[in-house]
Every structure is written in structure tokens, then in C-alpha cells.
Design an enzyme around this catalytic site. Sequence first.
Site, PDB file in Angstrom:
ATOM      1  N   HIS A 105      28.567  47.297  19.898  1.00 27.38           N
ATOM      2  CA  HIS A 105      28.383  48.365  18.907  1.00 27.38           C
ATOM      3  C   HIS A 105      27.457  49.421  19.477  1.00 27.38           C
ATOM      4  O   HIS A 105      26.485  49.119  20.155  1.00 27.38           O
ATOM      5  CB  HIS A 105      27.832  47.827  17.582  1.00 27.38           C
ATOM      6  CG  HIS A 105      26.630  46.955  17.724  1.00 27.38           C
ATOM      7  ND1 HIS A 105      26.693  45.637  18.106  1.00 27.38           N
ATOM      8  CD2 HIS A 105      25.314  47.229  17.551  1.00 27.38           C
ATOM      9  CE1 HIS A 105      25.476  45.129  18.138  1.00 27.38           C
ATOM     10  NE2 HIS A 105      24.618  46.070  17.812  1.00 27.38           N
ATOM     11  N   HIS A 107      24.878  52.384  18.533  1.00 29.48           N
ATOM     12  CA  HIS A 107      24.043  52.938  17.461  1.00 29.48           C
ATOM     13  C   HIS A 107      23.978  54.459  17.621  1.00 29.48           C
ATOM     14  O   HIS A 107      23.669  54.951  18.710  1.00 29.48           O
ATOM     15  CB  HIS A 107      22.600  52.433  17.574  1.00 29.48           C
ATOM     16  CG  HIS A 107      22.409  50.964  17.354  1.00 29.48           C
ATOM     17  ND1 HIS A 107      21.951  50.445  16.163  1.00 29.48           N
ATOM     18  CD2 HIS A 107      22.583  49.895  18.176  1.00 29.48           C
ATOM     19  CE1 HIS A 107      21.842  49.134  16.258  1.00 29.48           C
ATOM     20  NE2 HIS A 107      22.223  48.765  17.472  1.00 29.48           N
TER      21      HIS A 107
HETATM   22  P1  5GP Z   1      21.757  45.004  17.417  1.00 28.71           P
HETATM   23  O1  5GP Z   1      20.328  44.611  17.364  1.00 28.71           O
HETATM   24  O2  5GP Z   1      22.683  43.825  17.574  1.00 28.71           O
HETATM   25  O3  5GP Z   1      22.021  46.101  18.425  1.00 28.71           O
HETATM   26  O4  5GP Z   1      22.066  45.686  16.020  1.00 28.71           O
HETATM   27  C1  5GP Z   1      22.818  45.102  15.020  1.00 28.71           C
HETATM   28  C2  5GP Z   1      22.781  46.063  13.847  1.00 28.71           C
HETATM   29  O5  5GP Z   1      23.744  45.630  12.906  1.00 28.71           O
HETATM   30  C3  5GP Z   1      21.443  46.089  13.121  1.00 28.71           C
HETATM   31  O6  5GP Z   1      20.947  47.427  13.129  1.00 28.71           O
HETATM   32  C4  5GP Z   1      21.752  45.595  11.715  1.00 28.71           C
HETATM   33  O7  5GP Z   1      21.046  46.263  10.718  1.00 28.71           O
HETATM   34  C5  5GP Z   1      23.249  45.844  11.612  1.00 28.71           C
HETATM   35  N1  5GP Z   1      23.956  44.899  10.768  1.00 28.71           N
HETATM   36  C6  5GP Z   1      23.882  43.544  10.827  1.00 28.71           C
HETATM   37  N2  5GP Z   1      24.709  42.985   9.910  1.00 28.71           N
HETATM   38  C7  5GP Z   1      25.323  44.019   9.280  1.00 28.71           C
HETATM   39  C8  5GP Z   1      26.290  44.077   8.233  1.00 28.71           C
HETATM   40  O8  5GP Z   1      26.775  43.066   7.701  1.00 28.71           O
HETATM   41  N3  5GP Z   1      26.690  45.318   7.834  1.00 28.71           N
HETATM   42  C9  5GP Z   1      26.211  46.463   8.411  1.00 28.71           C
HETATM   43  N4  5GP Z   1      26.662  47.620   7.945  1.00 28.71           N
HETATM   44  N5  5GP Z   1      25.292  46.437   9.401  1.00 28.71           N
HETATM   45  C10 5GP Z   1      24.858  45.233   9.835  1.00 28.71           C
END
Ligand code: 5GP
Length: 145
Positions: A105, A107
Site C-alpha cells: 500500500h 500512503h
Molecule cells: P503500514 O504501517 O502497514 O504501512 O500502514 C497500514 C495502514 O493501514 C495504517 O495507516 C492503518 O491505519 C491502516 N489500516 C489498517 N487497517 C485498516 C482498515 O481496516 N481500513 C482502513 N481504511 N485502513 C486501515
Amino acid sequence: MELINLMDSCIFCAIIEGDIPSHSVYEDETTLAFLDINPISVGHTLIIPKYHSSKINQLPISFATSLMQTVHTLTGPIEKAVGANATTIAFNNGSEAGQEVPHVHCHIIPRFEQDGGKSVHSLVESPSHPPLDFSDIVMSIKNLI
Ligand code: 5GP
Ligand code: ZN
């Protein structure tokens, strides 16, 4: 396009399938973008490929390419929608880099003057590396491409 390589236990695959709701802002054949559930700033958006892979370097190149096309399409509208002149655009690519959801993903985080945030150079507090030899590193990388 048929959805391929999705994974039952993955929350982002479940969002693609519509099994978990999301505030979707954009969708096409190979990508989906939706608001982060725990936003760092207003408009914080995640863009994902419709293909389960934990790291971008494991993603088929066609999905990586379309992911970047969607980043390009959405960055301007996201900035404009929330009145931002800047965005931090980032991938946490692997758990050591802070990745919590193991589905690629990107951001897109709107940034504002005096938001207290810093640049990507602030990400690592304790750099650990042997003495730098730039030409060795260049050779090592080139030999693996
Ligand atoms: P990472 O730390 O893996 O780069 O970021 C994962 C992101 O996914 C986090 O910013 C978190 O808030 C978001 N996130 C986790 N679970 C969900 C979800 O069920 N729905 C949405 N919309 N965002 C999520
Ligand atoms: Zn997934």
C-alpha cells in the site's frame, strides 16, 4: 479484469472484495484507493493493488506500474480537496520498515506548514552500516538488477 491472487486472511484483500467497508475515493481494474482508518492528517489515503503481495518488489510489474499511475492521478485531487500544498508519499516496505498490513500500500499523506512532521530523512534514528564505500554499493546493486 478478474481479481487474482487475493488472500482470505488479508484485511486489504477483504476491502477489495467488499467484505470490509472502506471510504473508497477511486477504483479501477487493478487498483483501489480509500481513506486510512487512522489518518495522520486529513485526507490520508491508501492506494493498493488488487493483487496480494506483501512487498512492492514481489508485485508483478504491471500492478506496480498501475499503482504508480493511480498515485499520479490522485495526488493533485487529494491535495486540492484538503487545501494542502504538499504530500508525503510513502511505502513501508517490510516489517522492519514499519509495515503492519502485509499487502502493498502506498500512503498519500497531505502535509501542512507547521504540522510538526519531518522529511523521510528522519525515519531512521540509529543508522547501522559498515563504513560506506559508495562504489561497492553501486556494484552490488547493479549486479543484482
Ligand atoms: P503500514 O504501517 O502497514 O504501512 O500502514 C497500514 C495502514 O493501514 C495504517 O495507516 C492503518 O491505519 C491502516 N489500516 C489498517 N487497517 C485498516 C482498515 O481496516 N481500513 C482502513 N481504511 N485502513 C486501515
Ligand atoms: Zn491482501
